[in-house]
Motif scaffolding. Structure first.
Motif, PDB file in Angstrom:
ATOM      1  N   THR A  52       0.922  -1.259   0.077  1.00 51.08           N
ATOM      2  CA  THR A  52       0.320   0.172  -0.279  1.00 51.08           C
ATOM      3  C   THR A  52       0.914   1.114   0.300  1.00 51.08           C
ATOM      4  O   THR A  52       2.119   1.150   0.040  1.00 51.08           O
ATOM      5  CB  THR A  52      -1.115   0.037   1.478  1.00 51.08           C
ATOM      6  OG1 THR A  52      -1.713   0.793   1.276  1.00 51.08           O
ATOM      7  CG2 THR A  52      -0.262   0.237   2.416  1.00 51.08           C
ATOM      8  N   ALA A  54       1.296   5.333   0.763  1.00 48.80           N
ATOM      9  CA  ALA A  54      -0.018   6.830   1.424  1.00 48.80           C
ATOM     10  C   ALA A  54      -0.019   8.262   0.948  1.00 48.80           C
ATOM     11  O   ALA A  54       0.794   7.859  -0.066  1.00 48.80           O
ATOM     12  CB  ALA A  54       0.334   6.652   3.436  1.00 48.80           C
ATOM     13  N   HIS A  97      -2.900  -2.187   4.320  1.00 46.25           N
ATOM     14  CA  HIS A  97      -3.645  -0.798   3.758  1.00 46.25           C
ATOM     15  C   HIS A  97      -3.694   0.210   4.824  1.00 46.25           C
ATOM     16  O   HIS A  97      -3.113   0.235   5.975  1.00 46.25           O
ATOM     17  CB  HIS A  97      -4.913  -0.850   3.209  1.00 46.25           C
ATOM     18  CG  HIS A  97      -5.392  -1.882   1.781  1.00 46.25           C
ATOM     19  ND1 HIS A  97      -4.588  -1.382   1.108  1.00 46.25           N
ATOM     20  CD2 HIS A  97      -5.458  -3.013   2.266  1.00 46.25           C
ATOM     21  CE1 HIS A  97      -4.910  -2.788   0.128  1.00 46.25           C
ATOM     22  NE2 HIS A  97      -5.475  -3.702   0.556  1.00 46.25           N
ATOM     23  N   THR A  98      -3.494   1.480   4.378  1.00 42.92           N
ATOM     24  CA  THR A  98      -3.429   2.647   5.618  1.00 42.92           C
ATOM     25  C   THR A  98      -4.688   3.128   5.437  1.00 42.92           C
ATOM     26  O   THR A  98      -5.546   3.006   3.719  1.00 42.92           O
ATOM     27  CB  THR A  98      -2.185   3.869   5.000  1.00 42.92           C
ATOM     28  OG1 THR A  98      -2.691   3.917   4.050  1.00 42.92           O
ATOM     29  CG2 THR A  98      -1.203   3.305   5.158  1.00 42.92           C
ATOM     30  N   ARG A 100      -7.225   6.454   6.337  1.00 48.36           N
ATOM     31  CA  ARG A 100      -6.750   8.251   6.287  1.00 48.36           C
ATOM     32  C   ARG A 100      -6.767   8.781   7.238  1.00 48.36           C
ATOM     33  O   ARG A 100      -6.451   9.853   7.925  1.00 48.36           O
ATOM     34  CB  ARG A 100      -8.984   8.749   6.192  1.00 48.36           C
ATOM     35  CG  ARG A 100      -9.492   7.930   4.776  1.00 48.36           C
ATOM     36  CD  ARG A 100     -10.921   9.150   4.698  1.00 48.36           C
ATOM     37  NE  ARG A 100     -11.346   8.728   3.528  1.00 48.36           N
ATOM     38  CZ  ARG A 100     -12.863   8.811   3.358  1.00 48.36           C
ATOM     39  NH1 ARG A 100     -13.463   9.865   4.498  1.00 48.36           N
ATOM     40  NH2 ARG A 100     -12.880   8.880   1.894  1.00 48.36           N
ATOM     41  N   GLY A 102      -3.432   7.663   8.818  1.00 49.49           N
ATOM     42  CA  GLY A 102      -2.168   6.772   8.647  1.00 49.49           C
ATOM     43  C   GLY A 102      -2.016   5.939   9.380  1.00 49.49           C
ATOM     44  O   GLY A 102      -1.296   5.782   9.826  1.00 49.49           O
TER      45      GLY A 102
END
Length: 321
Positions: A52, A54, A97-98, A100, A102
């Motif tokens: 993923t 960011a 996954h990240t 919103r 963080g």
């Protein structure tokens, strides 16, 4: 994002499809000053699997071989170990996954973990056993109100509610067998999962059925995504608007396949196939700007051979980042 791929090739009972390789031209907005290859690790046995990126360009890659997570930046060709606490007992990490905020969410074995940007463990959620036994969590997607997780070992999608930033218990949400009751339960082999922007629809890849399934999150209605390919069972996927980016590594030449879907994500057409020697059993990908970042897992010949890498290629559909 399967692990035992040699077994899968004989177990899926699906016919291989013949694809024509199309080498797409680089996107017009592709960055030319970034590395083409990223080294995840030079340590033996890492076998990278998930990825993923960011919004700021921080890259996270998971390890199927050790369970560790690695972190880097798209401007730097080398990643380092991400000091994620609480993964000592998880021998394999797959989807990562990240969100919103963080936070870094990852799955492997029976657990979903949530870490902050410094590696502090914020939450661990454990999935229950499914109709075929212990879970083997494969990939995840984060929407505005939930985390949805696929299970490689069971034909089940798990869900954890998100409320006020808190990740709730990870519970069985949908047994997908009702979409194809005659298909053997043990061969669904659920892989990648993505969601549209408002979280009303999921797309779930099934390696075993060699198909992508659309699921409404409100009514749990299941329909097969209709594409112009007779066989399309991806591993990892990315959905950007109506563009579906998929990695195929079974039943077709290994590589990235891109499809344009209709507004309702029910039908589509494959527009680009990017294959060739640049990939070493790719498992999944991430999109950032006008580039695609593809994981070279080497899972077909474990423990593989260091260095373990991510390949960056131009997004041939890209007009704007």
């Amino acid at each position: 994002m399967p692990r035992n791929r040699n077994h899968v090739r004989t177990a899926c009972l699906a016919a291989a499809a013949v694809f024509t390789t199309v080498c797409a031209a680089p996107g017009p907005a592709a960055a030319r000053d970034l590395p083409d290859t990223y080294v995840v690790s030079r340590q033996p046995g890492v076998l990278p699997e998930g990825i993923t990126i960011a919004p700021g360009g921080t890259m996270y890659v998971s390890s199927d071989g050790t369970g560790a997570l690695y972190r880097g930046h798209i401007g730097d060709p080398a990643l380092t170990t991400f000091p994620a606490r609480g993964l000592e007992d998880r021998p394999s990490s797959l989807g990562v996954h990240t969100d919103r905020a963080g936070r870094v969410l990852s799955v492997g074995g029976a657990t979903l973990t949530v870490h902050d940007g410094h590696g502090r463990l914020l939450a661990t959620r454990t999935a229950r056993s499914g109709p075929l036994g212990a879970p083997h969590l494969n990939d995840l997607v984060v929407t505005k109100d939930a985390v949805y997780v696929t299970d490689w070992a069971n034909p089940v999608i798990h869900r954890a509610q998100l409320k006020g930033g808190i990740v709730g218990p990870l519970e069985p949400w949908l047994d997908i067998r009702s979409a194809l009751p005659q298909f053997p339960a043990q061969y669904w082999l659920l892989n990648g999962i993505v969601a549209n922007e408002d979280g009303t629809a999921l797309l779930v890849a099934s390696n075993g059925t060699e198909a992508v399934w659309r699921i409404g999150t409100a009514d749990k209605e299941i329909d097969q995504l209709s594409l112009d390919e007779p066989s399309f069972g991806p591993d990892g996927m990315v959905l950007h608007g109506h563009t579906l980016y998929s990695v195929l590594n079974y039943g077709a030449p290994h590589g990235v396949y891109i499809a344009e879907l209709d507004d309702d994500l029910r039908t589509g057409k494959v527009t680009h196939r990017i294959t060739g020697e640049r990939f070493d059993l790719p498992t999944t990908l991430a999109r950032h700007g006008c580039r695609l970042y593809v994981v070279n897992s080497q899972l077909d010949q474990p423990p593989g051979r260091p260095p373990y890498t991510v390949s960056a290629i131009d997004d041939p559909t890209c007009d704007t980042p």
